[in-house]
Design a protein around this motif. Structure first.
Motif, PDB file in Angstrom:
ATOM      1  N   LYS A  58       0.832  -1.208   0.000  1.00  0.00           N
ATOM      2  CA  LYS A  58       0.000   0.000   0.000  1.00  0.00           C
ATOM      3  C   LYS A  58       0.867   1.259   0.000  1.00  0.00           C
ATOM      4  CE  LYS A  58      -3.216   2.572   2.943  1.00  0.00           C
ATOM      5  NZ  LYS A  58      -3.906   2.620   4.251  1.00  0.00           N
ATOM      6  N   CYS A  59       1.869   1.282   0.874  1.00  0.00           N
ATOM      7  CA  CYS A  59       2.746   2.455   0.973  1.00  0.00           C
ATOM      8  C   CYS A  59       3.562   2.649  -0.297  1.00  0.00           C
ATOM      9  CB  CYS A  59       3.657   2.327   2.188  1.00  0.00           C
ATOM     10  SG  CYS A  59       2.801   2.413   3.776  1.00  0.00           S
ATOM     11  N   LYS A  62       1.342   4.067  -3.150  1.00  0.00           N
ATOM     12  CA  LYS A  62       1.101   5.494  -2.946  1.00  0.00           C
ATOM     13  C   LYS A  62       2.340   6.318  -3.310  1.00  0.00           C
ATOM     14  CE  LYS A  62      -0.508   8.755   0.588  1.00  0.00           C
ATOM     15  NZ  LYS A  62      -0.949   8.890   2.012  1.00  0.00           N
ATOM     16  N   GLN A  66       2.943   9.052  -6.439  1.00  0.00           N
ATOM     17  CA  GLN A  66       3.335  10.433  -6.139  1.00  0.00           C
ATOM     18  C   GLN A  66       4.524  10.882  -6.983  1.00  0.00           C
ATOM     19  OE1 GLN A  66       3.944  10.184  -1.908  1.00  0.00           O
ATOM     20  NE2 GLN A  66       1.830  10.761  -1.410  1.00  0.00           N
ATOM     21  N   GLU A  72      -2.249   6.860 -11.147  1.00  0.00           N
ATOM     22  CA  GLU A  72      -3.133   7.039  -9.991  1.00  0.00           C
ATOM     23  C   GLU A  72      -4.229   5.981  -9.987  1.00  0.00           C
ATOM     24  OE1 GLU A  72      -3.244   8.810  -7.342  1.00  0.00           O
ATOM     25  OE2 GLU A  72      -1.598  10.220  -7.649  1.00  0.00           O
ATOM     26  N   THR A  76      -4.543   3.535  -6.833  1.00  0.00           N
ATOM     27  CA  THR A  76      -5.741   3.593  -5.988  1.00  0.00           C
ATOM     28  C   THR A  76      -6.358   2.211  -5.825  1.00  0.00           C
ATOM     29  OG1 THR A  76      -6.195   5.872  -6.672  1.00  0.00           O
ATOM     30  CG2 THR A  76      -8.023   4.615  -5.743  1.00  0.00           C
ATOM     31  N   GLN A  79      -4.106   0.104  -3.557  1.00  0.00           N
ATOM     32  CA  GLN A  79      -4.230   0.486  -2.148  1.00  0.00           C
ATOM     33  C   GLN A  79      -5.530  -0.049  -1.546  1.00  0.00           C
ATOM     34  OE1 GLN A  79      -2.769   4.674  -1.124  1.00  0.00           O
ATOM     35  NE2 GLN A  79      -2.763   4.739  -3.359  1.00  0.00           N
TER      36      GLN A  79
END
Length: 479
Positions: A58-59, A62, A66, A72, A76, A79
């Motif tokens: 998950k981290c 993300k 970024q 994205e 998404t 995540q």
């Protein structure tokens, strides 16, 4: 949720070829191969490790969105899939056993594949890729290229090991030990004025209070908590960013620090990037350190449980100084028998933990893979079992045994005043040799210390009563 029902049987592929995955399974080819190649043991990879791996994914998703390395849309969905895993929605999708590749690669890929397939499901993409163009296939989340981006099993899995270990120690082990600590503290206070005979070498010794005796147990547990807490800072150092051998290949500068910070924020724990990734991949001394703390706690708890069991032996033909709670019938043949079952359960837990530490120590000492320790799964499995068992068993022992213990004061007084070792109080007055003669003669004749001392002419009745006072023998004298 219809996630499982919507998953068809299908053919999955990896670099070794194709194989069938049965309906209802989110995993892919590499997970299926592990199921087929390691068809032994009912010891599954702990879910705490799975949840930690999902947190890492998950981290990473993300972070890579970024910095523009991942769309994205994909990030998404990934995540969301990871969050579902962390919340326990997909536990049955992680069937692999501990005894697999020593790097944990199959479990890392199990998580990658489940996240990828679940993310594709969230994106509305069909499992059947037959007839799709290459451009259409690019819309799919890849377990290797997307979910595993910037990672290797060699740094992702040990990072998950540390996250899982810290979580378990702080949420299960230490809280359980604190419950036991508090229960013992209550007994120290309750028993502070009950004077009893001490014992060394399983033989009578000089007096102490029952509260003093329990204070020793209390201190052992307090030190044990301190030892475990002292092992956590080393476990807070995360390997992620080392990738395959510690060099950080296929990552960017600052990635390791950023990911460690993200994990710390997610968990609200003090995780940081390991300053030396070569050590973090090739050695697991921090896990051995934590296991050593648990091993020491196990030794302490074994001693405490055995002492309590011995002090409560009887009820009529043992020491009988303590009455232990009667939790269940103790015998299928002897009516009315009650056994110290919480003591016995705790001592078995301690035996398991001590055995686990031996396995962890051996596993951590092995270096034939040079830049990688290849005993990772068994190390973290054993550590988590030890940490969980000690926390849960300590709380049970506190609630179902220690809290319900009562002192049998009549029996305690009987044993205290029948002990020959009260003679030790006479040493300063008549000397060790003469005091020993009194004790040995009294024992041979079955007589009291007082009568024997007077008969042997070493003192008067008044002197004996003045000098042999149990209440004066439980601490040093005032100057």
């Amino acid at each position: 949720m219809t996630v499982v029902e919507d998953i068809p049987a299908r053919i999955e592929s990896d670099t070794l070829g194709e194989l069938k995955v049965e309906a209802g399974n989110l995993w892919g080819a590499q997970t299926q191969r592990s199921i087929e190649n390691f068809p032994f043991s009912n010891c599954q990879m702990p879910l705490d490790v799975i949840y930690a791996q999902a947190l890492i994914k998950k981290c990473c998703a993300k972070y890579h969105a970024q910095i523009g390395k991942l769309s994205e849309k994909k990030a998404t969905a990934m995540q969301q899939a990871a969050e579902e895993i962390i919340s326990g929605q997909h536990d049955k999708q992680f069937p692999l056993v501990v005894y697999q590749t020593g790097s944990g690669t199959q479990t890392n890929m199990n998580v990658n594949e489940v996240i990828a397939n679940r993310a594709n499901q969230i994106l509305g993409l069909p499992f059947d890729k037959t007839g799709l163009t290459e451009e259409e296939k690019k819309a799919y989340v890849s377990p290797n290229d997307d979910v595993n981006m910037g990672q290797s099993s060699n740094d992702s899995f040990p990072t998950a090991m540390h996250i899982a270990a810290v979580r378990c120690l702080t949420t299960v082990t230490i809280p359980g030990l604190k419950v036991l600590r508090d229960a013992l503290a209550d007994k120290v206070k309750k028993f502070e004025n009950i004077i009893k005979i001490g014992r060394t070498h399983s033989q009578d010794a000089t007096p102490l209070t029952l509260g003093q005796e329990f204070s020793g147990y209390l201190q052992q547990v307090e030190y044990g908590i301190e030892r475990i807490e002292a092992s956590i800072p080393a476990l807070n150092r995360l390997a992620l960013g080392g990738t395959a051998v510690g060099t950080g290949l296929n990552t960017v500068m600052g990635y390791d620090v950023a990911i460690a910070k993200a994990i710390a924020e997610e968990t609200k724990m003090d995780f940081v990037t390991a300053p030396n990734k070569f050590e973090a991949l090739a050695a697991h001394d921090s896990l051995i350190h934590a296991s050593a703390a648990l091993n020491t706690v196990a030794a302490s708890l074994h001693k405490i449980a055995c002492d309590v069991r011995w002090l409560g032996s009887g009820p009529r033909c043992g020491l009988g100084e303590l009455s232990l709670p009667a939790n269940e019938p103790g015998s299928s043949i002897m009516p009315g028998k009650v056994n110290p079952t919480q003591c016995e359960a705790l001592t078995m837990v301690c035996a398991q933990v001590i055995g686990n530490h031996a396995a962890i120590t051996f596993a951590g000492s092995q270096g034939p893979a040079l830049e990688l320790n290849v005993y990772k799964p068994v190390m973290i499995s054993n550590l988590l079992q030890s940490a969980t068992l000690l926390g849960q068993a300590s709380e049970s022992f506190a609630v179902r045994c220690i809290s319900g213990i009562e002192a049998n004061e009549g029996r305690i007084k009987e044993l205290l005043h029948g002990s020959l070792m009260l003679v030790t109080a006479l040493n300063p007055h008549i000397g060790y040799k003469n005091a020993a003669k009194i004790a040995m003669t009294a024992h041979e004749r079955g007589a009291t210390l007082k009568d024997t001392a007077i008969e042997l002419g070493f003192l008067t009745a008044e002197q004996f009563d003045e000098w042999v006072v149990a209440e004066d023998m439980i601490g040093p004298k005032q100057k």
